[in-house]
Design a protein around this motif. Structure first.
Motif, PDB file in Angstrom:
ATOM      1  N   THR A   1       0.851  -1.245   0.104  1.00 38.45           N
ATOM      2  CA  THR A   1       0.054  -0.045  -0.073  1.00 38.45           C
ATOM      3  C   THR A   1       0.753   1.310   0.121  1.00 38.45           C
ATOM      4  OG1 THR A   1      -1.671  -1.077   1.398  1.00 38.45           O
ATOM      5  CG2 THR A   1      -1.837   1.390   1.212  1.00 38.45           C
ATOM      6  N   ILE A   2       1.889   1.435   0.876  1.00 38.76           N
ATOM      7  CA  ILE A   2       2.911   2.533   0.959  1.00 38.76           C
ATOM      8  C   ILE A   2       3.575   2.685  -0.289  1.00 38.76           C
ATOM      9  CG2 ILE A   2       4.430   3.476   2.058  1.00 38.76           C
ATOM     10  CD1 ILE A   2       3.754   1.987   4.594  1.00 38.76           C
ATOM     11  N   SER A   3       4.058   1.653  -0.924  1.00 40.02           N
ATOM     12  CA  SER A   3       4.977   1.726  -1.863  1.00 40.02           C
ATOM     13  C   SER A   3       3.954   2.335  -3.204  1.00 40.02           C
ATOM     14  CB  SER A   3       5.361   0.133  -2.565  1.00 40.02           C
ATOM     15  OG  SER A   3       5.767   0.316  -3.730  1.00 40.02           O
ATOM     16  N   LYS A   4       2.672   1.671  -3.435  1.00 37.04           N
ATOM     17  CA  LYS A   4       1.647   2.192  -4.396  1.00 37.04           C
ATOM     18  C   LYS A   4       1.475   3.810  -4.272  1.00 37.04           C
ATOM     19  CE  LYS A   4       1.012  -0.994  -7.505  1.00 37.04           C
ATOM     20  NZ  LYS A   4       0.911  -0.754  -8.825  1.00 37.04           N
ATOM     21  N   LEU A   5       1.206   4.096  -2.832  1.00 40.25           N
ATOM     22  CA  LEU A   5       1.044   5.403  -2.440  1.00 40.25           C
ATOM     23  C   LEU A   5       2.128   6.440  -2.931  1.00 40.25           C
ATOM     24  CD1 LEU A   5      -0.775   7.744  -0.906  1.00 40.25           C
ATOM     25  CD2 LEU A   5       0.398   6.902   1.123  1.00 40.25           C
ATOM     26  N   ILE A   6       3.216   6.036  -2.724  1.00 40.66           N
ATOM     27  CA  ILE A   6       4.586   6.924  -2.866  1.00 40.66           C
ATOM     28  C   ILE A   6       4.786   7.123  -4.484  1.00 40.66           C
ATOM     29  CG2 ILE A   6       7.031   7.011  -2.693  1.00 40.66           C
ATOM     30  CD1 ILE A   6       6.613   5.669   0.077  1.00 40.66           C
ATOM     31  N   SER A   7       4.587   5.903  -5.016  1.00 39.90           N
ATOM     32  CA  SER A   7       4.805   5.989  -6.672  1.00 39.90           C
ATOM     33  C   SER A   7       3.608   6.411  -7.448  1.00 39.90           C
ATOM     34  CB  SER A   7       5.050   4.548  -7.082  1.00 39.90           C
ATOM     35  OG  SER A   7       3.859   3.725  -6.899  1.00 39.90           O
ATOM     36  N   SER A   8       2.577   6.423  -6.804  1.00 34.70           N
ATOM     37  CA  SER A   8       1.403   6.852  -7.515  1.00 34.70           C
ATOM     38  C   SER A   8       1.234   8.540  -7.207  1.00 34.70           C
ATOM     39  CB  SER A   8       0.026   6.519  -6.894  1.00 34.70           C
ATOM     40  OG  SER A   8       0.070   5.195  -7.232  1.00 34.70           O
ATOM     41  N   PHE A   9       1.759   9.012  -6.128  1.00 34.61           N
ATOM     42  CA  PHE A   9       1.748  10.334  -5.858  1.00 34.61           C
ATOM     43  C   PHE A   9       2.727  11.101  -6.979  1.00 34.61           C
ATOM     44  CE2 PHE A   9       3.791  14.097  -3.945  1.00 34.61           C
ATOM     45  CZ  PHE A   9       2.394  14.711  -3.587  1.00 34.61           C
TER      46      PHE A   9
ATOM     47  N   VAL B   1      12.842   0.789  -3.292  1.00 29.42           N
ATOM     48  CA  VAL B   1      13.430   0.505  -1.681  1.00 29.42           C
ATOM     49  C   VAL B   1      12.588  -0.446  -1.089  1.00 29.42           C
ATOM     50  CG1 VAL B   1      14.290   1.201   0.577  1.00 29.42           C
ATOM     51  CG2 VAL B   1      15.061   2.339  -1.546  1.00 29.42           C
ATOM     52  N   LEU B   2      11.167  -0.106  -1.164  1.00 25.81           N
ATOM     53  CA  LEU B   2      10.158  -0.996  -0.550  1.00 25.81           C
ATOM     54  C   LEU B   2       9.833  -2.145  -0.988  1.00 25.81           C
ATOM     55  CD1 LEU B   2       7.521   2.012   0.553  1.00 25.81           C
ATOM     56  CD2 LEU B   2       8.872   0.617   2.156  1.00 25.81           C
ATOM     57  N   GLU B   3       9.774  -2.259  -2.479  1.00 30.22           N
ATOM     58  CA  GLU B   3       9.280  -3.214  -3.265  1.00 30.22           C
ATOM     59  C   GLU B   3      10.430  -4.364  -3.121  1.00 30.22           C
ATOM     60  OE1 GLU B   3       8.893  -1.422  -7.131  1.00 30.22           O
ATOM     61  OE2 GLU B   3       6.972  -0.758  -6.404  1.00 30.22           O
ATOM     62  N   SER B   4      11.770  -3.912  -2.994  1.00 29.43           N
ATOM     63  CA  SER B   4      12.811  -4.892  -2.942  1.00 29.43           C
ATOM     64  C   SER B   4      12.737  -5.660  -1.569  1.00 29.43           C
ATOM     65  CB  SER B   4      14.176  -4.133  -2.766  1.00 29.43           C
ATOM     66  OG  SER B   4      14.266  -3.225  -1.765  1.00 29.43           O
ATOM     67  N   THR B   5      11.891  -5.079  -0.484  1.00 31.19           N
ATOM     68  CA  THR B   5      11.791  -6.071   0.854  1.00 31.19           C
ATOM     69  C   THR B   5      10.704  -7.121   0.734  1.00 31.19           C
ATOM     70  OG1 THR B   5      10.193  -4.186   1.727  1.00 31.19           O
ATOM     71  CG2 THR B   5      12.557  -3.922   2.040  1.00 31.19           C
ATOM     72  N   MET B   6      10.056  -7.118  -0.204  1.00 33.12           N
ATOM     73  CA  MET B   6       8.646  -8.278  -0.293  1.00 33.12           C
ATOM     74  C   MET B   6       9.155  -9.618  -0.747  1.00 33.12           C
ATOM     75  SD  MET B   6       6.039  -5.063  -1.682  1.00 33.12           S
ATOM     76  CE  MET B   6       4.727  -6.138  -1.582  1.00 33.12           C
ATOM     77  N   ASP B   7       8.303 -10.358  -0.221  1.00 37.29           N
ATOM     78  CA  ASP B   7       8.458 -11.978  -0.753  1.00 37.29           C
ATOM     79  C   ASP B   7       7.491 -12.398  -1.904  1.00 37.29           C
ATOM     80  OD1 ASP B   7       8.790 -14.642  -1.043  1.00 37.29           O
ATOM     81  OD2 ASP B   7       8.885 -15.297   0.965  1.00 37.29           O
ATOM     82  N   PHE B   8       7.562 -12.098  -3.062  1.00 39.08           N
ATOM     83  CA  PHE B   8       6.504 -12.404  -3.830  1.00 39.08           C
ATOM     84  C   PHE B   8       6.179 -13.950  -3.983  1.00 39.08           C
ATOM     85  CE2 PHE B   8       7.560  -8.272  -4.827  1.00 39.08           C
ATOM     86  CZ  PHE B   8       6.869  -7.745  -5.693  1.00 39.08           C
ATOM     87  N   THR B   9       6.812 -14.841  -3.333  1.00 41.25           N
ATOM     88  CA  THR B   9       6.471 -16.257  -3.408  1.00 41.25           C
ATOM     89  C   THR B   9       5.822 -16.816  -2.248  1.00 41.25           C
ATOM     90  OG1 THR B   9       8.674 -16.809  -2.917  1.00 41.25           O
ATOM     91  CG2 THR B   9       8.312 -16.359  -5.008  1.00 41.25           C
ATOM     92  N   LEU B  10       5.297 -15.960  -1.144  1.00 43.87           N
ATOM     93  CA  LEU B  10       5.142 -16.440   0.202  1.00 43.87           C
ATOM     94  C   LEU B  10       3.876 -17.350   0.090  1.00 43.87           C
ATOM     95  CD1 LEU B  10       5.663 -15.916   3.163  1.00 43.87           C
ATOM     96  CD2 LEU B  10       3.782 -14.162   3.077  1.00 43.87           C
ATOM     97  N   PHE B  11       2.837 -17.119  -1.004  1.00 44.03           N
ATOM     98  CA  PHE B  11       1.632 -17.893  -0.859  1.00 44.03           C
ATOM     99  C   PHE B  11       1.356 -18.336  -2.146  1.00 44.03           C
ATOM    100  CE2 PHE B  11       0.679 -15.236   2.855  1.00 44.03           C
ATOM    101  CZ  PHE B  11       0.467 -16.195   3.638  1.00 44.03           C
TER     102      PHE B  11
END
Length: 436
Positions: free
Chosen positions: A18-26, A186-196
């Motif tokens: 959510t925060i990543s989308k907020l920042i990039s969208s702004f 920076v935010l996107e690089s901390t996410m695990d896209f394979t979790l589920f």
């Protein structure tokens, strides 16, 4: 990884996403606001404005199949991060050009094309990854929070853009966008896209499909899903006709109504407020029971809003009345778009297999936008030649007609068979009361 830890990481993903989308969208929307005003004030032409819209749409349409193939075959996290990095570099290039020479339409159009492609790769891959980032029970919440972040940005960015436009240089807008893009990386690089994620292993040598074979498989999968085909046709035609609003709204308010940038920015903010409030509502309510039916009537509502945009051109209103009228119109449109998109997105997330999501979402977006460039060109010329109110009224009528025909009751019943099933009550058949 145990279930408790996975759920904690899923919660982290919800807010990081959510925060990543907020920042990039702004950053993106402040940039878009400034560029739109720059083009219209520099040229005064709806055709030039439409040309920039085409640069935002045509490359996305052409690149979508490639984005879907890569999202299904390679690391989705890597694609998202690299796309955001490319966005930062593209904006930096335009900033450099602005320091060397004055901004030209050519430089703006080229940058718009690049940003269109990078946003396509990021958007398709992120959409394909939602079910891998969060657990199934929170898919609707994730989609709603995504819309909320975009809405927050859309509320703030027109207001900021309207206040800053003319007070600061275009370089300031570009620097703001670059900073926002870097933070998103920076935010996107901390996410695990394979979790589920529930994807089949494709990294074994010789197992990876060629691009053409992969895209063909996606098309075959799509054809086997009649409801998806219906959604494709609806998207194709209504997005073409919605070009009447996309081109006409800014042209009417800025050129015909001579609305100042601050007021124009607030009308855009009202659109975002409508999106925000409905996104909050969908984030806390249960899943919609009949998503295609709900979306059908919301699209009809959008057609009515499109027709209403022409009202001040038919009836003389004061500048304040015009401003208030368009505030209400844009608020309603923002709310309706969320009512259309959120239920359908949740339905698609659960209906489409994980291994096909990249290709199917990219094919849906390609077909949805296939006629939009033609629509932008057509409406750009039409608004320069004919009265805007009649263009909007005719287009709105066709818009409503398309969804009523393609999403007719028989189609709705195929998507939601339970609507047609009688409910047993005390041993008697009780007819459904759902209106289609």
């Amino acid at each position: 990884m145990n279930d408790g830890l996975k759920l904690k990481k899923a919660t982290y993903h919800l807010w990081t996403f959510t925060i990543s989308k907020l920042i990039s969208s702004f950053g993106a929307q402040v940039y878009s606001f400034a560029i739109s005003f720059y083009i219209l004030q520099a040229t005064g032409s709806a055709t030039s404005f439409a040309a920039n819209l085409i640069c935002n749409i045509l490359p996305r349409t052409l690149a979508a199949p490639f984005a879907g193939y890569l999202a299904d075959q390679y690391s989705r996290k890597l694609i998202v991060v690299l796309s955001q990095v490319a966005t930062t570099i593209a904006v930096g290039g335009l900033l450099l050009v602005s320091f060397i020479t004055d901004l030209s339409l050519t430089a703006i159009y080229i940058t718009s094309c690049i940003l269109s492609i990078t946003s396509m790769f990021s958007g398709v891959t992120f959409t394909s990854s939602v079910s891998g980032l969060v657990d199934e029970a929170r898919v609707q919440r994730a989609m709603s929070l995504n819309q909320m972040s975009i809405s927050f940005a859309a509320i703030a960015s027109p207001a900021v853009g309207g206040l800053l436009y003319g007070a600061v240089s275009m370089q300031t807008f570009l620097i703001m966008y670059m900073i926002a893009s870097c933070l998103a990386v920076v935010l996107e690089s901390t996410m695990d896209f394979t979790l589920f994620a529930n994807r089949k292993e494709k990294e074994i040598a010789g197992q990876k499909e060629s691009m053409w074979v992969s895209i063909k498989a996606g098309i075959i999968y799509l054809k086997l899903q009649p409801i998806l085909v219906t959604i494709v046709w609806i998207s194709l035609l209504i997005n073409f006709l919605f070009g009447a609003f996309e081109v006409g709204y800014s042209f009417i308010l800025i050129e015909k109504m001579k609305m100042v940038s601050q007021r124009f920015g607030f009308t855009q903010g009202a659109f975002a407020v409508g999106m925000l409030l409905l996104s909050i509502y969908f984030s806390i309510r249960k899943e919609v029971r009949y998503p295609l039916l709900v979306s059908k009537w919301a699209i009809v509502g959008m057609g009515c809003v499109m027709a209403a945009v022409s009202f001040p051109l038919l009836v003389g209103l004061t500048s304040t009345s015009v401003f208030v009228f368009y505030l209400v119109i844009m608020f309603g449109l923002g709310a309706l778009i969320i009512i259309v998109n959120t239920p359908l997105q949740v339905m698609l997330q659960k209906k489409i297999e994980d291994d096909f999501k990249g290709r199917i979402f990219s094919l849906l977006e390609t077909m949805a936008m296939a006629l939009m460039p033609l629509g932008m060109v057509l409406y750009g010329f039409l608004y320069d030649l004919f009265p805007a109110q009649w263009i909007l009224l005719l287009s709105a009528s066709l818009f409503i007609g398309v969804v009523l025909v393609l999403a007719r009751p028989s189609v709705i019943r195929k998507a939601h068979p339970e609507i047609a099933e009688p409910n047993a009550e005390k041993g008697r058949n009780v007819p459904t009361t759902v209106r289609m």
